[in-house]
Design a protein around this motif. Structure first.
Motif, PDB file in Angstrom:
ATOM      1  N   LEU A 193     -38.372   9.882   0.308  1.00  0.00           N
ATOM      2  CA  LEU A 193     -38.828   9.975  -1.067  1.00  0.00           C
ATOM      3  C   LEU A 193     -40.351   9.845  -1.126  1.00  0.00           C
ATOM      4  O   LEU A 193     -40.925   8.947  -0.522  1.00  0.00           O
ATOM      5  CB  LEU A 193     -38.190   8.870  -1.914  1.00  0.00           C
ATOM      6  N   GLY A 194     -40.991  10.748  -1.840  1.00  0.00           N
ATOM      7  CA  GLY A 194     -42.453  10.746  -1.926  1.00  0.00           C
ATOM      8  C   GLY A 194     -43.091  11.796  -1.050  1.00  0.00           C
ATOM      9  O   GLY A 194     -44.281  12.092  -1.198  1.00  0.00           O
ATOM     10  N   LYS A 218     -33.643   5.814  -0.455  1.00  0.00           N
ATOM     11  CA  LYS A 218     -34.472   7.023  -0.341  1.00  0.00           C
ATOM     12  C   LYS A 218     -35.817   6.740   0.326  1.00  0.00           C
ATOM     13  O   LYS A 218     -36.371   7.609   0.996  1.00  0.00           O
ATOM     14  CB  LYS A 218     -34.680   7.630  -1.721  1.00  0.00           C
ATOM     15  N   LEU A 219     -36.327   5.516   0.150  1.00  0.00           N
ATOM     16  CA  LEU A 219     -37.598   5.157   0.784  1.00  0.00           C
ATOM     17  C   LEU A 219     -37.421   4.824   2.256  1.00  0.00           C
ATOM     18  O   LEU A 219     -38.377   4.889   3.029  1.00  0.00           O
ATOM     19  CB  LEU A 219     -38.233   3.964   0.059  1.00  0.00           C
ATOM     20  N   VAL A 236     -45.920  11.267  -5.149  1.00  0.00           N
ATOM     21  CA  VAL A 236     -45.616   9.965  -5.741  1.00  0.00           C
ATOM     22  C   VAL A 236     -44.872  10.085  -7.067  1.00  0.00           C
ATOM     23  O   VAL A 236     -44.163   9.157  -7.483  1.00  0.00           O
ATOM     24  CB  VAL A 236     -46.920   9.151  -5.938  1.00  0.00           C
ATOM     25  N   LEU A 264     -33.119   3.617  -4.909  1.00  0.00           N
ATOM     26  CA  LEU A 264     -34.544   3.795  -4.607  1.00  0.00           C
ATOM     27  C   LEU A 264     -34.849   3.408  -3.169  1.00  0.00           C
ATOM     28  O   LEU A 264     -35.504   4.176  -2.431  1.00  0.00           O
ATOM     29  CB  LEU A 264     -35.388   2.942  -5.563  1.00  0.00           C
ATOM     30  N   ILE A 277     -41.324   9.263  -6.901  1.00  0.00           N
ATOM     31  CA  ILE A 277     -41.029   7.831  -6.847  1.00  0.00           C
ATOM     32  C   ILE A 277     -41.117   7.228  -8.249  1.00  0.00           C
ATOM     33  O   ILE A 277     -40.239   6.476  -8.681  1.00  0.00           O
ATOM     34  CB  ILE A 277     -42.004   7.114  -5.892  1.00  0.00           C
ATOM     35  N   LYS A 278     -42.157   7.565  -8.974  1.00  0.00           N
ATOM     36  CA  LYS A 278     -42.381   7.002 -10.312  1.00  0.00           C
ATOM     37  C   LYS A 278     -41.276   7.393 -11.295  1.00  0.00           C
ATOM     38  O   LYS A 278     -41.033   6.679 -12.274  1.00  0.00           O
ATOM     39  CB  LYS A 278     -43.748   7.451 -10.837  1.00  0.00           C
ATOM     40  N   GLN A 308     -38.077   7.608 -10.615  1.00  0.00           N
ATOM     41  CA  GLN A 308     -36.768   7.061 -10.238  1.00  0.00           C
ATOM     42  C   GLN A 308     -36.218   6.139 -11.333  1.00  0.00           C
ATOM     43  O   GLN A 308     -36.986   5.465 -12.037  1.00  0.00           O
ATOM     44  CB  GLN A 308     -36.880   6.285  -8.931  1.00  0.00           C
ATOM     45  N   TRP A 335     -44.856   5.194   2.017  1.00  0.00           N
ATOM     46  CA  TRP A 335     -43.657   5.074   1.185  1.00  0.00           C
ATOM     47  C   TRP A 335     -42.622   4.197   1.874  1.00  0.00           C
ATOM     48  O   TRP A 335     -41.886   3.470   1.210  1.00  0.00           O
ATOM     49  CB  TRP A 335     -43.087   6.459   0.874  1.00  0.00           C
TER      50      TRP A 335
END
Length: 209
Positions: A118-119, A108-109, A125, A105, A128-129, A131, A58
């Motif tokens: 994130l993730g 968070k990654l 996942v 995004l 993430i998808k 977001q 991620w």
């Protein structure tokens, strides 16, 4: 994962390549110990050598998205030690032209703690998808290839290499063992070696019995 490993196939959809250093059956964020990868895209936990896991993917996803949006990796320095120090201690700088959804995004990654990245939560996942950055994406349609890609390669044949940089296609074919030279009998480490999968399977069964 890095941009060079993300390719476009003949129908315009993405193909991820180069799984030579991938680890299987890693369900946490500490079991993998190997230090491998391209420096600019390494997660901080890999550099620190404390063990890592799925969360490094991620972080790499964030690095690729950042480079696609800005044209540069999130961390960059010619000196490797300075680069690693930045990845471990500094926060990513965001250009003003990035949307608030993109910044949210990426922030968070790029969380340093893999457990909070994130993730890494129980939804994996899917977090993430879901977001806002991906609000316009229909993931099922992409998976089923129902969306027309913005670019489709125009290929003359299965072996057409027009989209590959001549830097690579012009390289001479080299023997991976001895820089293009043929091995003689004294140098060949495989002389006398044989492997019969059936016999090996029978041998393992005998050992189990």
């Amino acid at each position: 994962m890095k941009p060079e490993n993300v390719l476009i196939n003949r129908d315009g959809y993405i193909k991820i390549t180069d799984f030579g250093l991938s680890k299987e059956n890693i369900s946490d964020n500490s079991s993998a110990k190997s230090f491998c990868g391209t420096p600019e895209y390494l997660a901080p936990e890999v550099i620190e050598g404390k063990g890592h896991g799925q969360a490094v993917d991620w972080w790499s996803l964030g690095s690729i998205l950042y480079e696609m949006l800005t044209g540069m990796p999130p961390f960059f320095a010619k000196d490797r030690e300075k680069l690693f120090h930045s990845i471990k201690t500094e926060q990513v700088k965001f250009q003003k032209f990035l949307s608030k959804e993109a910044v949210d995004l990426l922030t968070k990654l790029f969380i340093k703690d893999p457990e909070k990245r994130l993730g890494s939560g129980p939804n994996g996942v899917n977090d993430i998808k879901s977001q806002p950055f991906f609000a316009s994406i229909n993931w099922d349609s992409i998976l089923e290839k129902k969306i027309k890609p913005p670019f489709t390669p125009k290929l003359r044949s299965e072996t057409d290499t027009r989209y590959i940089d001549p830097e690579f296609t012009s390289c001479p074919a080299m023997d991976s063992y001895h820089a293009g030279e043929s091995l003689n009998d004294n140098e060949n480490p495989f002389i006398g070696f044989s492997y019969d999968a059936n016999k090996e399977g029978e041998k393992q069964q005998e050992n189990q019995i």
